[in-house]
Write a protein that holds these residues in place. Structure first.
Motif, mmCIF file in Angstrom:
data_model
loop_
_atom_site.group_PDB
_atom_site.id
_atom_site.type_symbol
_atom_site.label_atom_id
_atom_site.label_comp_id
_atom_site.label_asym_id
_atom_site.label_seq_id
_atom_site.Cartn_x
_atom_site.Cartn_y
_atom_site.Cartn_z
ATOM 1 N N GLY A 114 18.624 40.703 -15.422
ATOM 2 C CA GLY A 114 17.994 41.619 -14.484
ATOM 3 C C GLY A 114 18.618 42.997 -14.403
ATOM 4 O O GLY A 114 18.098 43.876 -13.700
ATOM 5 N N TYR A 115 19.719 43.224 -15.098
ATOM 6 C CA TYR A 115 20.338 44.546 -15.096
ATOM 7 C C TYR A 115 19.561 45.479 -16.024
ATOM 8 O O TYR A 115 19.137 45.079 -17.126
ATOM 9 C CB TYR A 115 21.797 44.472 -15.541
ATOM 10 N N GLU A 116 19.386 46.706 -15.588
ATOM 11 C CA GLU A 116 18.663 47.666 -16.418
ATOM 12 C C GLU A 116 19.592 48.355 -17.409
ATOM 13 O O GLU A 116 19.151 48.855 -18.434
ATOM 14 C CB GLU A 116 17.990 48.717 -15.527
ATOM 15 N N LYS A 161 14.492 53.389 -21.118
ATOM 16 C CA LYS A 161 13.899 53.848 -22.379
ATOM 17 C C LYS A 161 12.735 54.797 -22.113
ATOM 18 O O LYS A 161 12.613 55.849 -22.758
ATOM 19 C CB LYS A 161 13.426 52.653 -23.200
ATOM 20 N N LYS A 162 11.890 54.452 -21.179
ATOM 21 C CA LYS A 162 10.741 55.302 -20.859
ATOM 22 C C LYS A 162 11.197 56.670 -20.355
ATOM 23 O O LYS A 162 10.654 57.711 -20.766
ATOM 24 C CB LYS A 162 9.872 54.617 -19.803
ATOM 25 N N GLU A 163 12.205 56.681 -19.472
ATOM 26 C CA GLU A 163 12.692 57.950 -18.930
ATOM 27 C C GLU A 163 13.309 58.810 -20.034
ATOM 28 O O GLU A 163 13.103 60.034 -20.074
ATOM 29 C CB GLU A 163 13.717 57.697 -17.827
ATOM 30 N N LEU A 164 14.079 58.196 -20.934
ATOM 31 C CA LEU A 164 14.713 58.959 -22.015
ATOM 32 C C LEU A 164 13.672 59.552 -22.961
ATOM 33 O O LEU A 164 13.832 60.679 -23.443
ATOM 34 C CB LEU A 164 15.671 58.057 -22.799
ATOM 35 N N ASN A 165 12.612 58.808 -23.245
ATOM 36 C CA ASN A 165 11.576 59.297 -24.152
ATOM 37 C C ASN A 165 10.637 60.290 -23.485
ATOM 38 O O ASN A 165 9.968 61.072 -24.162
ATOM 39 C CB ASN A 165 10.772 58.127 -24.718
ATOM 40 N N THR A 166 10.595 60.263 -22.149
ATOM 41 C CA THR A 166 9.786 61.240 -21.418
ATOM 42 C C THR A 166 10.529 62.558 -21.278
ATOM 43 O O THR A 166 9.939 63.639 -21.370
ATOM 44 C CB THR A 166 9.423 60.695 -20.019
ATOM 45 N N ASP A 167 11.825 62.462 -21.054
ATOM 46 C CA ASP A 167 12.655 63.656 -20.842
ATOM 47 C C ASP A 167 13.741 63.698 -21.925
ATOM 48 O O ASP A 167 14.868 63.263 -21.704
ATOM 49 C CB ASP A 167 13.281 63.614 -19.450
ATOM 50 N N ILE A 168 13.386 64.214 -23.097
ATOM 51 C CA ILE A 168 14.336 64.284 -24.214
ATOM 52 C C ILE A 168 15.115 65.591 -24.090
ATOM 53 O O ILE A 168 14.651 66.664 -24.478
ATOM 54 C CB ILE A 168 13.606 64.210 -25.571
ATOM 55 N N PHE A 175 24.429 59.458 -22.763
ATOM 56 C CA PHE A 175 25.092 58.479 -21.908
ATOM 57 C C PHE A 175 25.196 58.982 -20.466
ATOM 58 O O PHE A 175 24.986 58.225 -19.518
ATOM 59 C CB PHE A 175 26.475 58.135 -22.454
ATOM 60 N N PHE A 176 25.537 60.252 -20.289
ATOM 61 C CA PHE A 176 25.594 60.805 -18.943
ATOM 62 C C PHE A 176 24.207 60.800 -18.305
ATOM 63 O O PHE A 176 24.059 60.530 -17.118
ATOM 64 C CB PHE A 176 26.151 62.230 -18.958
ATOM 65 N N GLN A 177 23.188 61.110 -19.092
ATOM 66 C CA GLN A 177 21.831 61.098 -18.574
ATOM 67 C C GLN A 177 21.440 59.701 -18.091
ATOM 68 O O GLN A 177 20.833 59.541 -17.036
ATOM 69 C CB GLN A 177 20.837 61.565 -19.638
ATOM 70 N N ILE A 178 21.806 58.678 -18.859
ATOM 71 C CA ILE A 178 21.507 57.298 -18.474
ATOM 72 C C ILE A 178 22.212 56.946 -17.163
ATOM 73 O O ILE A 178 21.614 56.369 -16.251
ATOM 74 C CB ILE A 178 21.929 56.329 -19.594
ATOM 75 N N PHE A 179 23.498 57.300 -17.053
ATOM 76 C CA PHE A 179 24.253 56.953 -15.849
ATOM 77 C C PHE A 179 23.724 57.690 -14.626
ATOM 78 O O PHE A 179 23.791 57.182 -13.508
ATOM 79 C CB PHE A 179 25.736 57.252 -16.054
#
Length: 311
Positions: A114-116, A161-168, A175-179
């Motif tokens: 359940g962890y994203e 994944k969706k957020e990273l591909n929407t906002d490249i 890694f900072f963007q993910i955190f």
């Protein structure tokens, strides 16, 4: 068949370490029950890295080789791999193998719980003074939960994944963007493995660039520090001016010619001004890149090899 996990592997002039990487990957594929896809991203290599990657037979695993038009840097290459990954769950793995590839099963298990976001914490590793200082600044100014030892591997689900591909983002640490997204996260301990073949492409120049990019993109600390320095210097200047006026009015003491003092003050003032303008310019350049919608990476070729057994 629906894939369980896509593993993104960026590579730049890694010809010396590819044989060991291939042996590790194929050994892992034979031992796991996961339906895997490996997405190799050639980040503008000038050696035979791309042709070797295209020649690999990964057996029951799917594979894809993405060749970028030039060298864009590891984080842009990772973004390209994520964009071309077909599974909902994605893991990032380094071609110099700083951790066992078999840990992918542990990452995937964390996602299924359940962890994203699942990320690794290095054991048996202590970075140099510069790395430790960088980590402390990151913890203080960007994200207090970011691993002090840095990241080796990271895996995430469909939301990230969706957020990273929407906002490249350009000029940005993936890694900072993910955190910064704030999704639920799980840290797992992994042993740190020293690089055995080839030389690290993580040069001092690239480290400095990441340092600047990270603090400009993810923190307002530089602007606030410069603002605070400006206020402090202005306050000191006002106090000195008042002191001089009082001394003159009441003849407290005589003033001698103070050219050294004057030069020092001017150099300090101009130095702070130039640093301030430089930091502001860093923000403006990134604003310009965003306004121009400049591409983070350009793909030259995509070579896809489906598993021989039709999976």
């Amino acid at each position: 068949m629906k894939l369980d996990l896509s593993i993104v592997v960026p590579a730049y002039n890694e010809i010396e370490s590819l044989e060991s990487l291939y042996e590790a990957i194929t050994g892992y594929i034979d031992s796991t029950d996961l339906d895997l896809q490996f997405v190799f991203v050639d980040d503008g290599s000038v050696d035979e890295t791309y042709s070797v990657l295209c020649s690999w037979d990964l057996g029951k695993a799917h594979s894809k080789v993405v060749k970028l038009s030039r060298n864009y840097g590891s984080h842009a290459a990772i973004r390209a791999g994520i964009y071309h990954a077909d599974a909902d769950a994605v893991m990032v793995y380094s071609s110099d193998m700083p951790e066992p590839i078999e840990d992918a099963d542990r990452f995937y298990k964390g996602l299924k719980e359940g962890y994203e976001l699942v990320y690794s914490v290095r054991t048996g590793y202590r970075g140099d003074l510069g790395s430790r200082l960088f980590s402390k600044l990151v913890n203080r100014c960007i994200d207090e939960n970011y691993p002090a030892e840095g990241l080796i591997g990271v895996a995430f689900g469909s939301k990230i994944k969706k957020e990273l591909n929407t906002d490249i983002e350009s000029n940005s640490s993936v890694f900072f963007q993910i955190f910064q997204m704030g999704f639920s996260r799980l840290a797992i301990e992994v042993p740190y493995l020293e690089r055995e073949q080839g030389e690290s492409k993580w040069t001092l120049a690239k480290k400095v660039k990441l340092f600047v990019d990270s603090f400009v993109m993810f923190s307002y600390a530089p602007i606030r520090v410069i603002t605070s320095i400006g206020i402090l210097l202005a306050a000191v200047g006002i106090v000195c001016a008042i002191g001089i006026i009082i001394a003159k009015l009441f003849n407290i003491f005589e003033f001698a010619a103070g050219w050294p003092t004057m030069i020092s003050i001017m150099l300090l003032g101009f130095g702070v001004t130039n640093v301030s303008l430089g930091i502001i310019a860093e923000y403006l350049v990134r604003t310009l890149d965003a306004a121009r919608n400049k591409k983070t990476f350009i793909v030259d070729t995509v070579m896809e090899d489906h598993a021989p057994d039709g999976r």
